[in-house]
Design an enzyme around this catalytic site. Structure first.
Site, short mmCIF file in Angstrom:
data_model
loop_
_atom_site.label_atom_id
_atom_site.label_comp_id
_atom_site.label_asym_id
_atom_site.label_seq_id
_atom_site.Cartn_x
_atom_site.Cartn_y
_atom_site.Cartn_z
N HIS A 1 0.80 -1.23 0.00
CA HIS A 1 0.00 0.00 0.00
C HIS A 1 0.82 1.27 0.00
CE1 HIS A 1 -3.94 -1.92 0.86
NE2 HIS A 1 -3.20 -2.80 1.51
N LYS B 1 -8.48 13.87 4.40
CA LYS B 1 -7.62 12.68 4.45
C LYS B 1 -6.62 12.90 5.56
CE LYS B 1 -6.63 13.58 0.07
NZ LYS B 1 -6.85 12.36 -0.65
N ARG B 2 -5.81 11.86 5.91
CA ARG B 2 -4.76 12.07 6.89
C ARG B 2 -3.89 13.26 6.48
NH1 ARG B 2 -4.12 8.20 11.23
NH2 ARG B 2 -2.18 9.30 11.64
N LYS C 1 0.59 14.51 0.88
CA LYS C 1 -0.79 14.75 0.44
C LYS C 1 -1.03 16.24 0.19
CE LYS C 1 -2.54 10.72 3.00
NZ LYS C 1 -3.20 9.85 2.00
N THR D 1 -8.68 6.42 -2.04
CA THR D 1 -10.03 5.87 -2.20
C THR D 1 -11.06 6.96 -1.95
OG1 THR D 1 -9.79 5.04 0.06
CG2 THR D 1 -9.58 3.44 -1.71
N LYS E 1 -14.79 8.04 -3.75
CA LYS E 1 -16.04 8.35 -3.03
C LYS E 1 -16.57 9.71 -3.45
CE LYS E 1 -14.08 5.70 0.70
NZ LYS E 1 -13.22 5.73 1.90
C1 26V Z 1 2.59 6.20 4.88
C2 26V Z 1 3.56 6.82 5.58
C3 26V Z 1 4.42 7.73 4.87
C4 26V Z 1 5.66 8.06 5.57
C5 26V Z 1 5.64 8.09 7.06
C6 26V Z 1 4.72 7.20 7.77
C7 26V Z 1 3.67 6.59 6.96
C8 26V Z 1 2.80 5.76 7.56
C9 26V Z 1 1.83 5.16 6.83
C10 26V Z 1 1.74 5.36 5.51
C11 26V Z 1 0.69 4.68 4.71
C12 26V Z 1 0.52 3.28 5.17
C13 26V Z 1 -0.24 2.45 4.26
C14 26V Z 1 -1.51 3.08 3.77
O1 26V Z 1 -2.41 3.40 4.50
N1 26V Z 1 -1.58 3.23 2.48
C15 26V Z 1 -2.75 3.73 1.82
O2 26V Z 1 -3.49 2.60 1.38
C16 26V Z 1 -4.67 2.96 0.71
C17 26V Z 1 -5.41 1.70 0.38
O3 26V Z 1 -4.70 0.95 -0.53
C18 26V Z 1 -4.34 3.78 -0.53
O4 26V Z 1 -5.54 4.18 -1.13
C19 26V Z 1 -3.52 5.00 -0.14
O5 26V Z 1 -3.10 5.69 -1.30
C20 26V Z 1 -2.31 4.58 0.66
O6 26V Z 1 -1.60 5.70 1.15
#
Ligand code: 26V
Length: 827
Positions: A377, A567-568, A573, A675, A679
């Site tokens: 992801h 979003k987060r 982002k 996602t 929506k």
């Molecule tokens: C990203 C990062 C970036 C750097 C620092 C810490 C950190 C922590 C978590 C994440 C994302 C973790 C995985 C995640 O949630 N990915 C998301 O998954 C969604 C479902 O597939 C996707 O639509 C999003 O684009 C993706 O960011």
């Protein structure tokens, strides 16, 4: 999937009860009686004294009853069928379940009438339900959408995860700064779940490994753990569309093997007597809010192993009971690893098969790699999970041995054909560059049958970057599965007004087949239809304006363009890019107040990880900018900025139907899919976005004219970085420079003019996220948005076309693709 004969047999008991369909009123009466019985006998109160929350609980229990027969049938079916899915996920961001379940059981009107007869408003009591916020963002919400979709498509499935006592923190704002407040969704009980106190597995930790020589064969390894934690199952029924099928979400709660050390307690050490229990139960106490701090990392690894081990033990127990032969596991179960959080499954399944079930290594490896699949992801380097070898050795000594052996068998052929060192380093499960770490992505890749990305671009980047060399070694293993969303929640339930228009125009079939939305296209130019469409949108905007006023005190005009960024909060982002555009627009409005500016409301919502200081500073900036802009009479209310606190699934359900413009402006190459973009488009918002993640596929569906694309491509971002241009502020445009200067001059923070210097400095010294580089293109594109908004006919046309053309983003389509290509289950 079951054969029709199997299905008929399994359903026969249910069919008997279905033959005597009650009339509408008697159904309502019966439901009313059921609610009253729950109120009296389960909640323990009566209508005269019941609180809204009591009514919610009684209603939820009555609704849950209606799913039970079908759940039992589905379970029977799940166990007799050829193959089922086990979806392993550390996060399930479910939100509320009452409307979802009522809607899928087609009981919403019945419940509404039954409650009205008791003087209770369904819409009021449904807000009593706390959101199940067992996830951080996209990844967790995807798991929730997939669970609903699998149930709707009658794909037999178990969701496996952790029953966190505390979900994602509640976000408060104090003077514009984010405050993290504890979340307590279980304090008033959870009417949906069943505790299975008899379904308990032992999860070992620590200790050492003993090698036992055997006279008749190879030595055996025996793990002597130092500690064992119990995993107790809690099951929640997941009701599919029209109640046809009900799957199980099985969440594990941690419990100490020994609840109390009586000797310590009796000798007066009342705290020490509970220490082991506290340590064990900490595992399911709280969800990790994203980026971990060093201190918390060990607990996170314990969480990952805890739920992975319990889930695998559960699967093997079920398989052995039903089918006996472990060799047949891949024919009966497909495990999907949602990111690398459950990647220890590779080593744990090997341990269970080799150490506990005494299979040979090769047999076990064949079973493991035919059963497991892995979804990636994110490719962001800082988010790729890796665990220090030293920690793994202390907590999971046997697993480290197994991982070393897997790695050896994987590297040995390369070493034998003397492949170059760089290649071996790049594909090794152990990262030895600085310290020694286990790369969980590599482990999952090697142990999986299929590995997938979540959008076409993301999957392509997986093949070119992080997994390039692994992809060459295992060609064909990486496949794409573009994400989807469940339309039941994100259209039918979140937007009943739009759904009503759709069913009136397209017939009830549109509820079952998102492909039918395309027939709306012919109405895109129909003035009368457009007016109905706009009226419906207006009502949603009035509702959102009320929420904004209640929660922030800011009055917004439902006739303005609602520009939504939800979003987060993360630098990639680029909420900062959006805020800077607001500042530049404010600046322009002040210099040319007489111009015919389009009234716009910029709506932000999202949480920052507690330790992500820069993201929290961005939230403060949004709030500071909002305060100044919203109170400046010079711009006459034509621009408003609001930051809605505590973004969650329920708030999303209120915002999305009211959005005109959807901000999907991540730095190209960094958002795996998104996602929320789907929506918002489904609900008729136009996207302003970069060529990133699923935005690219959204553009392909809605057409160039119905989306606003701007900025650098992923390839250009790469080249820009390579050339070092992101470190050069010489290219800043005057408009961008002015916006930055306004901020650093303290215009929005007169109490602390230096507050945002670090943000400005970061942009000028290392603009990793291309905020400066993309600004002018973003600004120009926003002005094209203004232009289109001034033509209501053209805007509505594009909006209708968005709704009609995004049927492909249904999670049902995504699940069908997983079923067909990865799980080998026919739907
Ligand atoms: C990203 C990062 C970036 C750097 C620092 C810490 C950190 C922590 C978590 C994440 C994302 C973790 C995985 C995640 O949630 N990915 C998301 O998954 C969604 C479902 O597939 C996707 O639509 C999003 O684009 C993706 O960011």
């Amino acid at each position: 999937m079951p054969s029709s004969a199997q299905r008929d047999e399994a359903q026969s008991s249910y069919a008997a009860s279905e033959t005597a369909q009650p009339t509408a009123t008697s159904e309502t009466d019966a439901f009313q009686q059921a609610i009253l019985a729950k109120l009296t006998y389960d909640v323990g109160t009566n209508p005269a004294h019941a609180t809204d929350h009591d009514w919610f609980t009684a209603t939820a229990l009555a609704v849950r009853d209606r799913a039970m027969d079908r759940w039992m049938v589905s379970k029977g079916l799940n166990q007799s069928v050829h193959k089922h899915v086990c979806y392993f996920s550390l996060e399930f961001l479910i939100g509320r379940l009452l409307s979802d379940t009522l809607n899928n059981l087609r009981l919403t009107d019945c419940a509404r009438d039954a409650l009205a007869g008791l003087g209770v408003d369904l819409d009021r009591i449904r807000t009593m339900e706390p959101d199940a916020a067992l996830g951080n963002g996209g990844l967790g919400r995807l798991a929730a959408c997939f669970m609903e979709s699998m149930a709707s498509l009658e794909v037999p499935a178990y969701g496996y995860g952790i029953r966190y006592e505390h979900g994602l923190f509640r976000q408060g704002l104090s003077d514009g700064w984010q405050q993290e407040l504890p979340e307590d969704w279980l304090v008033r009980g959870n009417p949906w779940e069943f505790e299975r106190s008899d379904l308990v597995y032992q999860v070992p930790f620590g200790g050492f490994v003993e090698e036992l020589a055997a006279s008749d064969g190879p030595a055996r390894s025996v793990w002597k753990p130092a500690e064992t934690v119990q995993a107790v199952a809690f099951d929640t029924p997941v009701v599919g569309w029209r109640g046809r099928h009900v799957n199980t979400l099985r969440l594990w709660s941690a419990r100490a093997a020994e609840p109390l050390r009586l000797d310590a307690f009796n000798s007066g050490d009342h705290v020490g007597a509970l220490a082991d229990r506290t340590r064990a139960e900490a595992i399911s106490r709280v969800l990790y809010p994203g980026d971990e701090t060093e201190a918390g990392r060990e607990l996170r690894l314990r969480q990952e192993f805890f739920f992975t081990s319990a889930s695998l033990q559960d699967l093997l127990a079920r398989h052995t009971r039903l089918h006996g032969d472990l060799q047949a596991l891949p024919e009966h179960a497909a495990i999907q690893l949602n990111d690398t959080h459950p990647a220890l499954a590779v080593a744990e399944l090997m341990r269970l098969l080799v150490d506990e079930r005494h299979l040979s290594w090769d047999e076990a490896w064949a079973i493991t790699t035919r059963t497991l699949n892995y979804t990636n992801h994110t490719l962001m380097p800082e988010a790729l999970e890796r665990w220090p070898v030293s920690l793994m050795e202390r907590l999971l000594p046997r697993h480290l041995q197994i991982i070393y052996h897997i790695n050896w068998l994987h590297l040995e052929p390369l070493i034998r054909r003397s492949a170059d060192v760089e290649l071996i380093k790049s594909v090794s499960v152990i990262d030895e560059d600085q310290g020694r770490y286990v790369r969980m992505g590599h482990l999952a890749f090697i142990g999986a049958h299929k590995v997938n990305g979540v959008s076409a671009l993301h999957t392509g980047l997986m093949r070119q970057t992080v997994f390039r060399d692994l992809n060459a070694l295992y060609p064909g293993r990486i496949v794409n599965k573009t994400n989807g969303i469940t339309f039941r929640r994100w259209l039918h339930q979140a937007n009943p007004q739009l759904t009503q228009i759709l069913t009136q125009e397209l017939g009830e079939a549109v509820l079952d087949d998102p492909g039918a939305l395309i027939r709306l296209e012919r109405l895109a130019d129909d003035g009368a239809f457009q007016e109905r469409f706009r009226n419906q949108r207006h009502a949603a905007k009035v509702n959102l304006a009320r929420i904004v006023a209640e929660r922030t005190g800011v009055q917004i005009d439902p006739n303005a363009l609602f520009d939504v960024h939800i979003k987060r909060i993360h630098e990639y982002k680029r909420q900062l890019l959006n805020i800077l555009e607001a500042v530049a627009l404010y600046d322009a409005m002040r210099s040319e107040p007489e111009r015919n500016w389009v009234p716009r409301v910029k709506i932000f919502a999202g949480k920052a990880a507690a330790s992500y200081h820069r993201a929290k500073l961005i939230i403060k900036l949004a709030n500071d900018v909002a305060r100044v802009i919203n109170s400046d009479p010079a711009i006459a209310g034509r621009l408003k900025v609001v930051f809605l606190p505590n973004y969650n699934v329920s708030l999303a359900e209120a915002i999305i139907p009211a959005a005109d413009l959807s901000e999907q402006i991540s730095t190209a190459g960094m958002e795996a899919s998104g996602t929320g973009n789907m929506k918002l488009a489904l609900n008729g918002a136009l996207t302003i976005g970069t060529l990133d993640g699923a935005n690219i596929e959204i553009r392909e569906c809605v057409g160039d004219d119905n989306i606003f694309i701007f900025g650098m491509t992923a390839e250009e971002v790469g080249a820009y970085h390579k050339a070092g241009l992101h470190r050069d502020r010489a290219g800043w445009s005057p408009r961008f420079e002015r916006a930055i200067n306004l901020i650093t001059a303290g215009t929005f923070s007169p109490d602390d003019p230096r507050r945002f210097d670090s943000l400005a400095h970061a942009l000028s010294s290392d603009d990793t996220f291309m905020v400066a580089a993309d600004f002018d293109s973003y600004w120009a594109t926003q002005r094209r948005v203004d232009e289109l908004w001034q033509d209501p006919f053209a805007w509505s046309r594009a909006s209708v076309l968005n709704t009609s053309r995004v049927g492909w983003f249904s999670a049902d389509r995504t699940i069908r693709e997983y079923a067909e290509e990865i799980w080998k289950i026919s739907v």
